[in-house]
Design a protein around this motif. Structure first.
Motif, PDB file in Angstrom:
ATOM      1  N   THR A   1       0.933  -1.097  -0.081  1.00 32.92           N
ATOM      2  CA  THR A   1       0.030  -0.008  -0.036  1.00 32.92           C
ATOM      3  C   THR A   1       0.986   1.281  -0.080  1.00 32.92           C
ATOM      4  N   GLY A   2       0.247   2.292  -0.253  1.00 28.43           N
ATOM      5  CA  GLY A   2       0.888   3.571  -0.001  1.00 28.43           C
ATOM      6  C   GLY A   2       1.268   4.440  -1.397  1.00 28.43           C
ATOM      7  N   LEU A   3       2.410   5.270  -0.970  1.00 28.69           N
ATOM      8  CA  LEU A   3       2.657   6.306  -2.095  1.00 28.69           C
ATOM      9  C   LEU A   3       3.028   5.957  -3.620  1.00 28.69           C
ATOM     10  N   LEU A   4       2.110   6.100  -4.387  1.00 26.97           N
ATOM     11  CA  LEU A   4       2.644   5.885  -5.832  1.00 26.97           C
ATOM     12  C   LEU A   4       2.487   7.217  -6.563  1.00 26.97           C
ATOM     13  N   ILE A   5       3.492   7.765  -7.444  1.00 24.75           N
ATOM     14  CA  ILE A   5       3.332   9.087  -8.050  1.00 24.75           C
ATOM     15  C   ILE A   5       2.782   8.361  -9.293  1.00 24.75           C
ATOM     16  N   ILE A   6       1.622   9.406  -9.879  1.00 29.57           N
ATOM     17  CA  ILE A   6       1.321   9.205 -11.303  1.00 29.57           C
ATOM     18  C   ILE A   6       1.412  10.340 -12.010  1.00 29.57           C
ATOM     19  N   THR A   7       2.111  10.219 -13.189  1.00 29.41           N
ATOM     20  CA  THR A   7       2.321  11.204 -14.058  1.00 29.41           C
ATOM     21  C   THR A   7       2.229  11.018 -15.566  1.00 29.41           C
ATOM     22  N   ASN A   8       2.236  11.964 -16.386  1.00 31.13           N
ATOM     23  CA  ASN A   8       2.763  11.708 -17.923  1.00 31.13           C
ATOM     24  C   ASN A   8       3.939  12.402 -18.068  1.00 31.13           C
ATOM     25  N   ASP A   9       4.882  12.730 -17.060  1.00 31.47           N
ATOM     26  CA  ASP A   9       6.204  13.101 -17.336  1.00 31.47           C
ATOM     27  C   ASP A   9       7.077  12.127 -17.325  1.00 31.47           C
ATOM     28  N   GLY A  10       7.253  11.654 -18.675  1.00 32.56           N
ATOM     29  CA  GLY A  10       8.308  10.553 -18.702  1.00 32.56           C
ATOM     30  C   GLY A  10       9.526  10.632 -18.401  1.00 32.56           C
ATOM     31  N   GLU A  11      10.289  11.743 -18.450  1.00 37.04           N
ATOM     32  CA  GLU A  11      11.485  12.263 -18.056  1.00 37.04           C
ATOM     33  C   GLU A  11      11.575  12.107 -16.239  1.00 37.04           C
ATOM     34  N   LEU A  12      10.657  12.808 -15.822  1.00 36.74           N
ATOM     35  CA  LEU A  12      10.979  12.535 -14.165  1.00 36.74           C
ATOM     36  C   LEU A  12      10.591  11.104 -13.926  1.00 36.74           C
ATOM     37  N   SER A  13       9.568  10.600 -14.438  1.00 39.38           N
ATOM     38  CA  SER A  13       9.101   9.365 -13.849  1.00 39.38           C
ATOM     39  C   SER A  13      10.651   8.250 -14.324  1.00 39.38           C
ATOM     40  N   HIS A  14      11.177   8.450 -15.369  1.00 39.23           N
ATOM     41  CA  HIS A  14      12.383   7.641 -15.676  1.00 39.23           C
ATOM     42  C   HIS A  14      13.392   7.833 -14.361  1.00 39.23           C
ATOM     43  N   ARG A  15      13.690   9.231 -13.988  1.00 42.95           N
ATOM     44  CA  ARG A  15      14.821   9.759 -13.066  1.00 42.95           C
ATOM     45  C   ARG A  15      14.276   9.115 -11.768  1.00 42.95           C
ATOM     46  N   LEU A  16      13.030   9.234 -11.258  1.00 45.59           N
ATOM     47  CA  LEU A  16      12.839   8.814 -10.196  1.00 45.59           C
ATOM     48  C   LEU A  16      12.898   7.391  -9.561  1.00 45.59           C
ATOM     49  N   THR A  17      13.097   6.581 -10.848  1.00 44.78           N
ATOM     50  CA  THR A  17      13.241   5.180 -10.685  1.00 44.78           C
ATOM     51  C   THR A  17      14.620   4.599 -10.997  1.00 44.78           C
ATOM     52  N   SER A  18      15.121   5.712 -11.630  1.00 44.35           N
ATOM     53  CA  SER A  18      16.684   5.116 -11.811  1.00 44.35           C
ATOM     54  C   SER A  18      17.515   5.275 -10.523  1.00 44.35           C
ATOM     55  N   PRO A  19      18.375   4.131 -10.518  1.00 43.71           N
ATOM     56  CA  PRO A  19      19.115   4.126  -9.365  1.00 43.71           C
ATOM     57  C   PRO A  19      20.246   5.166  -9.454  1.00 43.71           C
TER      58      PRO A  19
END
Ligand code: URA
Length: 243
Positions: free
Chosen positions: A106-124
Motif C-alpha cells: 500500500t501507500g505512495l505512488l506517483i502518477i504522471t505523464n512526465d516521462g523524464e521525471l518518471s524515468h529519473r525517479l526510478t533510476s538508481p
C-alpha cells in the motif's frame, strides 16, 4: 503557460536549447513567429518548431495512496488497477504510475505523464530515497541486519548472487522496521526481509524524496503541490530554470 515550458514536454530539446531556438525565430504560434521564450500560450494554440507542428502536452502529477489488492498497472482484464482511481476527465492524459508497488503493498505512488521525471525517479543513478514501513514475522531484526543494509545486502536466490545497493534499516518495536531504498529492484523489500529469514506481513511506502504521504484514506488521489514537485525535480536533477 510559458512557450518554452509548453515545448519542454514535446521532445524538441532541453529548456535552455528551446530558449535559443525560440530566440532565433524558429518557433511560431498560430502562424506568427514568436521570439520571447516567456510568451504565454494555451494548450489549444498551434505551435510549430522549424515549420513542423508539435504536440504540446500538459504535464500532470498526482499522488495516489494505493490500497491493498490493487495492481500497479493501467489495465487488467480481471483485477482492480490504479487506473480505477483516476477520474474520467483525466483518462486521455497518458498518465501512468512511476515504478511499481506489489499487489499487496500500500501507500505512495506517483502518477504522471512526465516521462523524464518518471524515468529519473526510478533510476538508481539519481539515488532518490524511497521509504517503506514494514511489519514482519519472526524474531526481531538486529544491529547486524542494520549493518548488512549499510554494506549492501547480498541476496542468494536459486543459486544466483545479487549485491544490492546500500540501504538504511531503522529498527522499531513490535516486529516493525523502516527500510529506505535508493534503487527499485523487483520485490526488493520482501527479498531483503526474506534474506534475513523473516517474512513481510504488511508493506507500506510512505515517502519518496521529500514527498510524504499524509493521506489516511486508501484510494485518495491528489495533485502534487508545487513545493513537492520542485523538490522532486531538484532531487532528480531537473530543477526548473527560473528565468
Ligand atoms: N519492495 C517490495 O518488495 N515490494 C514493493 O511493492 C515495493 C518495494
Amino acid at each position: 503557460m510559458r512557450l518554452d515550458k509548453a515545448l519542454s514536454g514535446s521532445g524538441e530539446g532541453t529548456r535552455s536549447e528551446l530558449k535559443k531556438i525560440i530566440r532565433s525565430g524558429k518557433v511560431s504560434v498560430n502562424g506568427k513567429v514568436v521570439t520571447d521564450p516567456g510568451f504565454k500560450v494555451e494548450l489549444s494554440d498551434d505551435i510549430s518548431v522549424y515549420g513542423n507542428e508539435v504536440a504540446v502536452k500538459e504535464n500532470l502529477y498526482f499522488i495516489l495512496d494505493k490500497p491493498d489488492g490493487v495492481l500497479t498497472a493501467m489495465e487488467d482484464k480481471r483485477l482492480p488497477t490504479v487506473a480505477d482511481y483516476i477520474p474520467e476527465n483525466l483518462k486521455g492524459k497518458k498518465l501512468s504510475p512511476v515504478g511499481r508497488l506489489d499487489y499487496h503493498t500500500t501507500g505512495l505512488l506517483i502518477i504522471t505523464n512526465d516521462g523524464e521525471l518518471s524515468h529519473r525517479l526510478t533510476s538508481p543513478k539519481y539515488k532518490i530515497p524511497k521509504m517503506y514501513e514494514v511489519t514482519y514475522s519472526g524474531d526481531p531484526l538486529t544491529e547486524q541486519h542494520v549493518k548488512q543494509c549499510i554494506d549492501g545486502v547480498i541476496l542468494e536466490e536459486e543459486g544466483k548472487k545479487t549485491v544490492l545497493k546500500p540501504s538504511e534499516l531503522e529498527l522499531k518495536e513490535d516486529g516493525r522496521c523502516i527500510l529506505t531504498l535508493y534503487e527499485g529492484k523487483t520485490h526488493e523489500v520482501r527479498r531483503i526481509i526474506a534474506s534475513f529469514g523473516r517474512s513481510v506481513l504488511t508493506l507500506r511506502r510512505f515517502r519518496i524524496g521529500d514527498v510524504v504521504l499524509n493521506e489516511n484514506e486508501p484510494g485518495t488521489l491528489r495533485p502534487l503541490t508545487h513545493e513537492e514537485l520542485v523538490s522532486l525535480k531538484e532531487q532528480a536533477g531537473l530543477m526548473p530554470d527560473p528565468s
